[in-house]
Write an enzyme that holds these catalytic residues in place. Structure first.
Site, PDB file in Angstrom:
ATOM      1  CG  ASP A   1      -2.013   0.875   1.179  1.00 38.22           C
ATOM      2  OD1 ASP A   1      -1.983   1.773   0.365  1.00 38.22           O
ATOM      3  OD2 ASP A   1      -3.105   0.399   1.677  1.00 38.22           O
TER       4      ASP A   1
ATOM      5  CE  LYS B   1       4.744  16.864   9.654  1.00 38.34           C
ATOM      6  NZ  LYS B   1       5.585  17.207   8.503  1.00 38.34           N
TER       7      LYS B   1
ATOM      8  CG  HIS C   1      10.871 -25.053  37.285  1.00 47.17           C
ATOM      9  ND1 HIS C   1       9.948 -23.904  37.556  1.00 47.17           N
ATOM     10  CD2 HIS C   1      10.830 -25.969  38.478  1.00 47.17           C
ATOM     11  CE1 HIS C   1       9.509 -24.174  38.656  1.00 47.17           C
ATOM     12  NE2 HIS C   1      10.105 -25.264  39.244  1.00 47.17           N
TER      13      HIS C   1
ATOM     14  CG  ASP D   1      35.041 -36.481  35.877  1.00 48.63           C
ATOM     15  OD1 ASP D   1      34.430 -36.434  34.608  1.00 48.63           O
ATOM     16  OD2 ASP D   1      35.357 -35.535  36.373  1.00 48.63           O
TER      17      ASP D   1
END
Length: 525
Positions: free
Chosen positions: A126, A138, A287, A479
């Site tokens: 447009d 304005k 959560h 580990d």
């Protein structure tokens, strides 16, 4: 204050325009209009002056030029308290326009249509409409501008009461008008900057095309009671540029209003269940982390497997399923407090069975399984935003390679794929212990990977002997593998990439664990 004497009406969204125009006419307001709007009003028996008659210049270029004329924009932009402006109007026979009612061609709606052509979309840009809106906004001290039919009633109330639109109303309407045109232009800019708005992402950093200037265009879906905590205000907005699956399209069938944390958890549940398109799946979120995920021959079986992982954490959780929820699941949920459920749909029997849980939020999103989420994600940081491609990759068979002496068994392969798909949705550092189709223990959000393994084993309420393990990133030390062996893990999938990959592999071999490298990391912060 003056009086509203002349209104220009030119709307794409014609809901309520005839009733509004009739009310204006009844208040003595002269009506100007264009094209389809003029035809609609004339068909309703209203006296309407066509803009082409008012300007003395016809619409040209197939309607591309209609309102771009000094008699229109002079009448809108003239300062009513400036004698020089008023003298110019008088010299050129220009009448002031006091009310502009315009909404724009539906560009955003057109671009999401399947197979829409470039020519069709360009015609929906447009030109005259935004110019009218911006001109009126304005000059809001003298001109009222309406871009939303919801503002028809309050404007009429003002005119009936005073003959004019109150100054505070005009100020509010001007703010809304500029936001309207800004969003409209942002959608167009995003579309024109990429062939497929908003961004093209092929999954590789070098192939991502991000715009040099990013303008988000969001529409408020609803205000929320508060954010994560009662002292934090919050609202839910829909991304207007996205073409994919959207929580904003979900229909709430019952229950209390959704909270900020509800929406976060529902989004996490939705992303999780999308990992499993081929069988009934259930994920329970707490959560934003999965506290149980299950697959089954039926949805009820999938739910039971998901809850068995951590029934304590499941209490007060959010449930996501990828199939219409039926009465057997409702019956299986007996005794479990649930905050919300998202599903493609609910059977009538299920809705009846859930009706007495009046606070339970039920969200139906029929597009689950047919649409995918937008290919990008946006996160906020202090003073800015982060944009990235969505983590759409998961189990990539062509990238897998076994580094241990022992190959995984068929059952272990199935378990590893399942665990890997779940692990992608667990906050880092993330560890998932599982059998094929059922999580057994989940270690989420730990600051060290070995602790994530320990937490996953500690949280397990079922025997961990014979489980498989997925890790969202590499093991920096052996580990973590040693702890997995203590829990009875028999196979591990992780991305690899550590300088100690050899030590980690050797640890797996010492324990007789099959180890698969995925070459794909799934950090989730």
């Amino acid at each position: 204050m003056g009086r509203i004497q002349r209104a220009l009406l030119s709307v794409s969204q014609k809901e309520g325009i005839v009733e509004f125009a009739k009310a204006l006419h009844g208040l003595g307001v002269q009506l100007l209009s264009t094209g389809g709007t003029a035809h609609r009003l004339q068909s309703a028996g209203l006296p309407v002056a066509a803009v082409s008659d008012y300007t003395g210049f016809p619409e040209i270029l197939d309607g591309r030029v209609k309102t771009l004329h000094p008699r229109i924009h002079g009448g809108i932009l003239a300062k009513r308290d400036d004698p020089n402006h008023l003298a110019v109007l008088a010299a050129h026979g220009i009448e002031p326009i006091d009310l502009v009612v315009v909404n724009l061609y539906p560009f955003g709606d057109v671009i999401v249509r399947p197979q829409v052509s470039r020519e069709e979309t360009l015609e929906q840009i447009d030109i005259g409409g935004p110019t009218l809106v911006r001109a009126a906004a304005k000059n809001f001290q003298a001109v009222a501008v309406i871009v939303d039919p919801a503002d028809y009633p309050p404007v009429l109330d003002d005119i009936r009461a005073t003959g004019d639109v109150r100054a505070e109303t005009r100020w509010r309407l001007a703010q809304k008008a500029f936001a309207h045109t800004a969003q409209y232009d942002a959608v167009i800019a995003a579309y024109l900057s990429q062939d497929q708005p908003p961004w093209q992402l092929d999954g590789t950093p070098g192939g991502a095309r991000f715009p040099g200037m990013l303008t988000l265009t969001l529409t408020k879906v609803q205000d929320l009671r508060y954010g994560e905590n009662p002292h934090q205000p919050a609202a839910f907005y829909q991304d207007r540029l996205g073409r994919g699956l959207s929580l904003a399209e979900a229909h709430q069938l019952q229950g209390k209003a959704l909270s900020y944390t509800n929406l976060l958890d529902v989004s996490a549940a939705l992303g999780l269940i999308l990992e499993f398109p081929d069988s009934p799946a259930c994920g329970i979120i707490k959560h934003t982390n999965p506290c149980g995920v299950g697959l089954g021959e039926t949805l009820a079986e999938a739910f039971e497997r998901a809850r068995a992982c951590d029934p304590v954490a499941a209490y007060g959780g959010i449930i996501g399923v990828n199939c219409p929820l039926d009465l057997t699941v409702v019956q299986a949920m007996k005794g479990l407090l649930v905050e919300a459920i998202i599903a493609p749909g609910f059977t009538e029997e299920a809705l009846i069975g859930l009706r007495r849980r009046e606070n339970l939020r039920l969200l139906a999103l029929p597009q689950i399984g047919t649409l995918t989420p937008a290919p990008y994600e946006v996160r906020s940081v202090i003073g800015g935003l982060l944009l990235q491609g969505r983590d759409a990759k998961s189990w990539e068979p062509s990238h897998l390679h076994v580094v241990s002496k022992r190959q995984p068994t068929q059952a272990e392969w199935q378990g590893l794929e399942f665990a890997w798909r779940v692990c992608k949705h667990v906050k880092s550092n993330a560890i998932v212990l599982a059998h094929a189709g059922q999580t057994v223990g989940i270690g989420a959000g730990q600051m060290s990977r070995v602790d994530a393994v320990k937490v996953a084993a500690m949280k397990a309420l079922q025997p961990t002997m014979g489980t498989v393990l997925a890790s969202d990133a590499f093991f920096p030390f052996r580990d973590g593998v040693d702890e997995a062996a203590k829990a009875g893990v028999t196979a591990i999938a992780h991305p690899g990439g550590s300088i100690r990959d050899g030590e980690v592999r050797d640890a797996a071999d010492e324990h007789g664990i099959a180890m698969v490298l995925t070459d794909l990391r799934h950090f989730k912060h």
